[in-house]
Design a protein around this motif. Structure first.
Motif, PDB file in Angstrom:
ATOM      1  N   VAL A  25      96.689 -60.442   7.733  1.00 32.74           N
ATOM      2  CA  VAL A  25      96.693 -61.537   6.460  1.00 32.74           C
ATOM      3  C   VAL A  25      95.841 -60.964   5.380  1.00 32.74           C
ATOM      4  CG1 VAL A  25      96.253 -63.863   5.714  1.00 32.74           C
ATOM      5  CG2 VAL A  25      97.412 -63.419   7.906  1.00 32.74           C
ATOM      6  N   MET A  26      94.826 -60.241   5.481  1.00 36.80           N
ATOM      7  CA  MET A  26      93.946 -59.964   4.555  1.00 36.80           C
ATOM      8  C   MET A  26      94.395 -58.855   3.728  1.00 36.80           C
ATOM      9  SD  MET A  26      91.477 -62.085   3.439  1.00 36.80           S
ATOM     10  CE  MET A  26      92.478 -63.576   3.973  1.00 36.80           C
ATOM     11  N   LEU A  27      94.997 -57.872   4.626  1.00 37.20           N
ATOM     12  CA  LEU A  27      95.493 -56.663   4.000  1.00 37.20           C
ATOM     13  C   LEU A  27      96.520 -57.205   3.173  1.00 37.20           C
ATOM     14  CD1 LEU A  27      95.917 -53.579   3.581  1.00 37.20           C
ATOM     15  CD2 LEU A  27      97.355 -53.733   5.876  1.00 37.20           C
ATOM     16  N   PHE A  32      90.459 -62.956 -11.641  1.00 39.37           N
ATOM     17  CA  PHE A  32      90.869 -63.492 -10.554  1.00 39.37           C
ATOM     18  C   PHE A  32      91.559 -62.552  -9.373  1.00 39.37           C
ATOM     19  CE2 PHE A  32      90.999 -67.480 -13.333  1.00 39.37           C
ATOM     20  CZ  PHE A  32      89.729 -67.859 -12.694  1.00 39.37           C
ATOM     21  N   SER A  33      92.255 -61.664  -9.662  1.00 39.56           N
ATOM     22  CA  SER A  33      92.969 -60.734  -8.740  1.00 39.56           C
ATOM     23  C   SER A  33      91.661 -59.832  -8.404  1.00 39.56           C
ATOM     24  CB  SER A  33      93.870 -60.034  -9.344  1.00 39.56           C
ATOM     25  OG  SER A  33      93.488 -59.340 -10.741  1.00 39.56           O
ATOM     26  N   SER A  34      90.850 -59.417  -9.364  1.00 36.66           N
ATOM     27  CA  SER A  34      89.568 -58.588  -8.757  1.00 36.66           C
ATOM     28  C   SER A  34      88.876 -59.367  -7.844  1.00 36.66           C
ATOM     29  CB  SER A  34      88.692 -58.380  -9.937  1.00 36.66           C
ATOM     30  OG  SER A  34      89.491 -57.473 -10.842  1.00 36.66           O
ATOM     31  N   LEU A  35      88.473 -60.565  -8.035  1.00 39.33           N
ATOM     32  CA  LEU A  35      87.900 -61.657  -7.329  1.00 39.33           C
ATOM     33  C   LEU A  35      88.541 -61.776  -5.672  1.00 39.33           C
ATOM     34  CD1 LEU A  35      86.457 -64.291  -9.394  1.00 39.33           C
ATOM     35  CD2 LEU A  35      85.278 -62.602  -8.569  1.00 39.33           C
ATOM     36  N   VAL A  94      84.190 -57.336   7.357  1.00 37.48           N
ATOM     37  CA  VAL A  94      82.860 -58.111   8.241  1.00 37.48           C
ATOM     38  C   VAL A  94      83.630 -58.216   9.577  1.00 37.48           C
ATOM     39  CG1 VAL A  94      81.646 -60.095   8.576  1.00 37.48           C
ATOM     40  CG2 VAL A  94      81.902 -58.954   6.175  1.00 37.48           C
ATOM     41  N   PRO A  95      82.781 -58.015  10.567  1.00 28.90           N
ATOM     42  CA  PRO A  95      83.398 -58.322  12.043  1.00 28.90           C
ATOM     43  C   PRO A  95      83.493 -59.785  12.246  1.00 28.90           C
ATOM     44  CG  PRO A  95      81.053 -56.979  11.892  1.00 28.90           C
ATOM     45  CD  PRO A  95      81.328 -57.388  10.551  1.00 28.90           C
ATOM     46  N   LEU A 135      90.856 -59.560  -4.542  1.00 31.29           N
ATOM     47  CA  LEU A 135      90.529 -58.124  -3.944  1.00 31.29           C
ATOM     48  C   LEU A 135      89.274 -57.962  -3.357  1.00 31.29           C
ATOM     49  CD1 LEU A 135      92.208 -55.669  -3.389  1.00 31.29           C
ATOM     50  CD2 LEU A 135      91.621 -54.768  -5.539  1.00 31.29           C
ATOM     51  N   ILE A 136      88.358 -58.220  -3.722  1.00 27.15           N
ATOM     52  CA  ILE A 136      87.046 -58.172  -3.355  1.00 27.15           C
ATOM     53  C   ILE A 136      86.920 -58.950  -2.201  1.00 27.15           C
ATOM     54  CG2 ILE A 136      84.462 -58.474  -3.665  1.00 27.15           C
ATOM     55  CD1 ILE A 136      84.865 -57.592  -6.544  1.00 27.15           C
ATOM     56  N   ASN A 137      87.357 -60.330  -2.201  1.00 27.89           N
ATOM     57  CA  ASN A 137      87.027 -61.026  -0.876  1.00 27.89           C
ATOM     58  C   ASN A 137      87.980 -60.682   0.157  1.00 27.89           C
ATOM     59  OD1 ASN A 137      86.792 -63.768   0.368  1.00 27.89           O
ATOM     60  ND2 ASN A 137      88.735 -63.892  -0.044  1.00 27.89           N
ATOM     61  N   ALA A 138      89.310 -60.296  -0.081  1.00 37.84           N
ATOM     62  CA  ALA A 138      89.906 -59.450   1.012  1.00 37.84           C
ATOM     63  C   ALA A 138      89.348 -58.449   1.538  1.00 37.84           C
ATOM     64  CB  ALA A 138      91.304 -59.024   0.477  1.00 37.84           C
ATOM     65  N   VAL A 139      88.848 -57.414   0.856  1.00 34.77           N
ATOM     66  CA  VAL A 139      87.948 -56.361   1.306  1.00 34.77           C
ATOM     67  C   VAL A 139      87.035 -56.477   2.029  1.00 34.77           C
ATOM     68  CG1 VAL A 139      87.102 -54.061   0.676  1.00 34.77           C
ATOM     69  CG2 VAL A 139      89.205 -54.740  -0.378  1.00 34.77           C
TER      70      VAL A 139
END
Length: 172
Positions: free
Chosen positions: A63-65, A19-22, A33-34, A24-28
């Motif tokens: 927020v995503m960072l 779940f943390s990998s998912l 994405v513009p 992290l991928i989502n946040a990055v």
């Protein structure tokens, strides 16, 4: 005395890793994405100002960072838990305690919001683009909060147990 590694700790570690990998991928990906591709132009009624896109993008990226940093912390802690590092057990306990508090807030807000809106239907704004009502949405938020609350409490109880604690004690 050799202690056998419990399957329970391994399962908890892998759940947190996945779940943390998912997350992290989502946040990055979200940061990469513009903004104009993420959210099409907002439709506002006349007289309502649109937020400045630069401010919105800056806020969303921050927020995503923060989300990426938290997910990286959870991922590193989960890998340490898998390797039976005592610092990682403490870190996951802290993460689960924080998650318990946040989940309790979600469950309360969702449940209270759904009850209030059920008794005061005139408070529900008209959202023609949303296929479900605000009551259903708040009920889902409350249910997800309750499920996360139960999961975090389960992790806390298991990781604070004496048997699991012995698994992490250093051997002479």
């Amino acid at each position: 005395m050799s202690l056998q590694r419990s399957i329970l700790v391994t399962v908890i570690a892998w759940l947190f890793i996945v779940f943390s990998s998912l997350g992290l991928i989502n946040a990055v990906l979200f940061m990469a994405v513009p903004l104009n591709q993420l959210m099409p132009a907002f439709h506002y009624s006349s007289g309502v100002r649109q937020p400045d896109p630069a401010v919105t993008r800056s806020l969303m990226q921050r927020v995503m960072l923060l989300s990426a940093l938290i997910d990286a912390w959870v991922l590193l802690s989960a890998i340490g838990l898998l390797r039976r590092q005592s610092w990682a057990r403490i870190s996951i306990i802290v993460i689960a305690a924080i998650g318990t508090g946040i989940s309790a807030i979600y469950a309360l807000l969702g449940g209270i919001g759904a009850l209030v809106l059920r008794h005061y239907p005139e408070a529900i704004p008209a959202f023609p683009d949303i296929p479900w009502s605000a009551v259903t949405l708040l009920t889902l938020v409350g249910a997800c909060g309750f499920l996360l609350l139960a999961f975090n409490l389960w992790v806390l109880v298991k990781l604070l147990s004496k048997a699991v604690g012995e698994e992490f004690e250093p051997t002479a």
